[in-house]
Scaffold this motif. Sequence first.
Motif, PDB file in Angstrom:
ATOM      1  N   SER A  34       0.832  -1.205   0.000  1.00  0.00           N
ATOM      2  CA  SER A  34       0.000   0.000   0.000  1.00  0.00           C
ATOM      3  C   SER A  34       0.867   1.255   0.000  1.00  0.00           C
ATOM      4  CB  SER A  34      -0.915  -0.013   1.221  1.00  0.00           C
ATOM      5  OG  SER A  34      -1.607   1.201   1.336  1.00  0.00           O
ATOM      6  N   HIS A  35       1.865   1.273   0.856  1.00  0.00           N
ATOM      7  CA  HIS A  35       2.748   2.447   0.951  1.00  0.00           C
ATOM      8  C   HIS A  35       3.487   2.702  -0.367  1.00  0.00           C
ATOM      9  CE1 HIS A  35       5.498   5.403   2.573  1.00  0.00           C
ATOM     10  NE2 HIS A  35       6.494   4.698   2.073  1.00  0.00           N
ATOM     11  N   LEU A  37       2.878   1.572  -3.453  1.00  0.00           N
ATOM     12  CA  LEU A  37       1.983   1.897  -4.572  1.00  0.00           C
ATOM     13  C   LEU A  37       1.470   3.333  -4.469  1.00  0.00           C
ATOM     14  CD1 LEU A  37      -0.028  -1.434  -4.974  1.00  0.00           C
ATOM     15  CD2 LEU A  37       1.858  -0.592  -6.392  1.00  0.00           C
ATOM     16  N   LYS A  38       1.183   3.795  -3.264  1.00  0.00           N
ATOM     17  CA  LYS A  38       0.748   5.187  -3.073  1.00  0.00           C
ATOM     18  C   LYS A  38       1.850   6.163  -3.445  1.00  0.00           C
ATOM     19  CE  LYS A  38      -2.592   4.466   0.622  1.00  0.00           C
ATOM     20  NZ  LYS A  38      -2.843   4.630   2.070  1.00  0.00           N
ATOM     21  N   GLN A  39       3.100   5.731  -3.302  1.00  0.00           N
ATOM     22  CA  GLN A  39       4.242   6.588  -3.603  1.00  0.00           C
ATOM     23  C   GLN A  39       4.688   6.478  -5.063  1.00  0.00           C
ATOM     24  OE1 GLN A  39       5.557   8.733  -1.318  1.00  0.00           O
ATOM     25  NE2 GLN A  39       3.960   8.067   0.067  1.00  0.00           N
ATOM     26  N   THR A  46       7.593  -3.332  -4.848  1.00  0.00           N
ATOM     27  CA  THR A  46       7.156  -3.813  -3.536  1.00  0.00           C
ATOM     28  C   THR A  46       7.879  -5.104  -3.176  1.00  0.00           C
ATOM     29  OG1 THR A  46       4.961  -2.851  -3.862  1.00  0.00           O
ATOM     30  CG2 THR A  46       5.158  -4.554  -2.188  1.00  0.00           C
TER      31      THR A  46
END
Length: 189
Positions: A34-35, A37-39, A46
Amino acid sequence: MKKINENKIIQGIISGNEIILKSFYKQNLPYIKSHILKQGGSIEDTEDIFQDALLVLYGKLRSNQNFINTSVNAYFYGICKKLWLNHARKERKWMMADILADEHPDDAPIITEQILQKDRKNLFQSYFNTLQDTTKQLWLNFFEEKSHQEIAINTGYTENYIRKKKCETKRKMMQNLSKNPIYKELVEL
């Protein structure tokens, strides 16, 4: 699956216990994914970051099990964030240069230098924006290549004051910039 206590996780990672590692993977991957992909990262990023972080964690745990003052999961998340930040910084700097180097090999050094210059300019601009308005105005005159005498006439300050202010500001700027990690990174390149 029931929660495994911290010592079992640590011992499982050190010993390579497959059950513990699978559980750790299932528990932590969604947060890391999640972190990243958000960045702006990818699934492959990942996986790479997760594996690299697991190796870092393994090495740290193996050398000293008592250094963690938080949960293993939180510490692992911190490692992943740090690795991703380092990866993203490198990618940002070189991505455009690599793309253009493939198309125009002779221009690659010029383009790389332009990217570094832009990063340096952005860093300087962030410092410049913190200056008082009167100091900014003096520097804008310097940038326009006006003489000390011209600046003195335009501002009403003495030439000695202008010289002194220029030297003080320059000294403070170098002190502040040299503490900035981005500056250190740009100087090393």
